[in-house]
Design a protein around this motif. Sequence first.
Motif, PDB file in Angstrom:
ATOM      1  N   THR A  23     -34.987 -78.316 -23.073  1.00 54.17           N
ATOM      2  CA  THR A  23     -34.041 -79.253 -23.672  1.00 54.17           C
ATOM      3  C   THR A  23     -34.792 -80.216 -24.571  1.00 54.17           C
ATOM      4  O   THR A  23     -35.987 -80.044 -24.869  1.00 54.17           O
ATOM      5  CB  THR A  23     -33.248 -79.974 -22.563  1.00 54.17           C
ATOM      6  OG1 THR A  23     -32.126 -80.627 -23.141  1.00 54.17           O
ATOM      7  CG2 THR A  23     -34.098 -80.963 -21.802  1.00 54.17           C
ATOM      8  N   LEU A  49     -30.031 -84.122 -17.394  1.00 51.52           N
ATOM      9  CA  LEU A  49     -29.573 -82.950 -18.132  1.00 51.52           C
ATOM     10  C   LEU A  49     -28.887 -83.405 -19.406  1.00 51.52           C
ATOM     11  O   LEU A  49     -28.298 -84.491 -19.469  1.00 51.52           O
ATOM     12  CB  LEU A  49     -28.640 -82.067 -17.308  1.00 51.52           C
ATOM     13  CG  LEU A  49     -27.235 -82.564 -17.037  1.00 51.52           C
ATOM     14  CD1 LEU A  49     -26.277 -81.391 -16.911  1.00 51.52           C
ATOM     15  CD2 LEU A  49     -27.197 -83.369 -15.735  1.00 51.52           C
ATOM     16  N   VAL A  50     -29.008 -82.586 -20.431  1.00 51.06           N
ATOM     17  CA  VAL A  50     -28.329 -82.797 -21.707  1.00 51.06           C
ATOM     18  C   VAL A  50     -27.092 -81.905 -21.694  1.00 51.06           C
ATOM     19  O   VAL A  50     -27.176 -80.718 -21.384  1.00 51.06           O
ATOM     20  CB  VAL A  50     -29.255 -82.444 -22.880  1.00 51.06           C
ATOM     21  CG1 VAL A  50     -28.533 -82.643 -24.213  1.00 51.06           C
ATOM     22  CG2 VAL A  50     -30.524 -83.300 -22.832  1.00 51.06           C
ATOM     23  N   HIS A  51     -25.922 -82.500 -22.025  1.00 49.77           N
ATOM     24  CA  HIS A  51     -24.659 -81.801 -21.781  1.00 49.77           C
ATOM     25  C   HIS A  51     -23.663 -82.071 -22.899  1.00 49.77           C
ATOM     26  O   HIS A  51     -23.179 -83.207 -23.010  1.00 49.77           O
ATOM     27  CB  HIS A  51     -24.095 -82.261 -20.433  1.00 49.77           C
ATOM     28  CG  HIS A  51     -23.026 -81.377 -19.894  1.00 49.77           C
ATOM     29  ND1 HIS A  51     -21.869 -81.865 -19.311  1.00 49.77           N
ATOM     30  CD2 HIS A  51     -22.926 -80.033 -19.838  1.00 49.77           C
ATOM     31  CE1 HIS A  51     -21.113 -80.854 -18.917  1.00 49.77           C
ATOM     32  NE2 HIS A  51     -21.732 -79.736 -19.231  1.00 49.77           N
ATOM     33  N   ASN A  96     -26.113 -78.758 -23.717  1.00 43.72           N
ATOM     34  CA  ASN A  96     -27.560 -78.784 -23.874  1.00 43.72           C
ATOM     35  C   ASN A  96     -27.974 -78.522 -25.315  1.00 43.72           C
ATOM     36  O   ASN A  96     -27.324 -77.799 -26.054  1.00 43.72           O
ATOM     37  CB  ASN A  96     -28.205 -77.739 -22.951  1.00 43.72           C
ATOM     38  CG  ASN A  96     -29.710 -77.906 -22.882  1.00 43.72           C
ATOM     39  OD1 ASN A  96     -30.214 -79.013 -22.750  1.00 43.72           O
ATOM     40  ND2 ASN A  96     -30.435 -76.808 -22.996  1.00 43.72           N
ATOM     41  N   ARG A 122     -23.415 -75.542 -20.842  1.00 40.32           N
ATOM     42  CA  ARG A 122     -22.518 -76.566 -20.315  1.00 40.32           C
ATOM     43  C   ARG A 122     -22.103 -76.212 -18.892  1.00 40.32           C
ATOM     44  O   ARG A 122     -22.224 -75.066 -18.466  1.00 40.32           O
ATOM     45  CB  ARG A 122     -21.308 -76.742 -21.232  1.00 40.32           C
ATOM     46  CG  ARG A 122     -20.533 -75.470 -21.489  1.00 40.32           C
ATOM     47  CD  ARG A 122     -19.553 -75.618 -22.659  1.00 40.32           C
ATOM     48  NE  ARG A 122     -20.235 -75.669 -23.953  1.00 40.32           N
ATOM     49  CZ  ARG A 122     -19.615 -75.638 -25.124  1.00 40.32           C
ATOM     50  NH1 ARG A 122     -18.308 -75.606 -25.167  1.00 40.32           N
ATOM     51  NH2 ARG A 122     -20.293 -75.663 -26.243  1.00 40.32           N
TER      52      ARG A 122
END
Length: 324
Positions: free
Chosen positions: A98, A130-132, A134, A140
């Motif tokens: 990420t 977390l990147v959401h 991503n 997702r």
Amino acid sequence: MRDHGGNLDSAAALFGGAVADWLDLSTGINRVPYPMPPLPPRALTALPDAAAEARLLASARIAYRTEAPMLPLAGAQAAIQLVPRLAPAGRARILGPTYNEHAASLRASGWQVEEVGDLEALAGADLAVLVHPNNPDGRRHAPHSLRALLHRVGRLLVDESFADPLPELSLAPEAGVPGLLVLRSFGKFYGLAGLRLGFVLGSALDVAALARMAGPWAVSGPALAAGEVALSDRDWARATTGRLAAEGPRLDALAARMGWRLAGGAHLFRLYETEDARTAQEHLARARIWSRIFPWSDRLIRLGLPGGEAEWARLNAALRPANP
């Protein structure tokens, strides 16, 4: 310097031309920016004041559908650099691969950082990140899965920098609960990254602590004024979301001519698997189009969406096999 998109000076040094000659598709920044009207002169001449910040926050709460405590900062990046200082350094787990600044900021503050490959592996961390959706693969998760994780970690940081077109995924409406932090980026969806504006949402205690770290005037007057205007324009946001949803498949069709396979993406970028990512990047660079490749993969290339028919025509001409 960690690798990022937007490094057109490096592209020009490697492949020639002036920076102005290049079409930059190496970032996830909207290339059709919000049509900002003239800002009031006071936004430039006076120190940012509490009333301007309050007006911005009122617009942001409507846009993000939340009543949670919220702090504006100079981009989501500013929040990424502050969050590691909210608690004593411990064990952080990041769902990856990420955006690389999360790990870098945590390590700089003394955290032990582990990158994990699935959501379940975040459990047990003092801080889970977390990147959401991503970046770069658009991965997702169902919001209920993230809510369930919240009670199995010390803090959960959800970076929603690319979530504007996907409000159904956002945890912003419930960000006031203890232990949950949500980051929002203004510049990407609105195409105004140079303003440096973003938000961190969280519990009252966490947001107050972050505000003390950030100090006074953390956001410029022009950013406060511009954010208020743009975030209030829900018609523009809906139209932009529709346009981006339609243009993703258009980009996929061009990439398919090169034999590239769709590997993921979100509304503002697409990720493709190629035979050789560096060769693919150089193919585009010869047409003065810059893309993003990654040090951890020799096959993946990411492209942002072009910003108008002239840019689409330029990419269309470039995405043709050398030997059809």
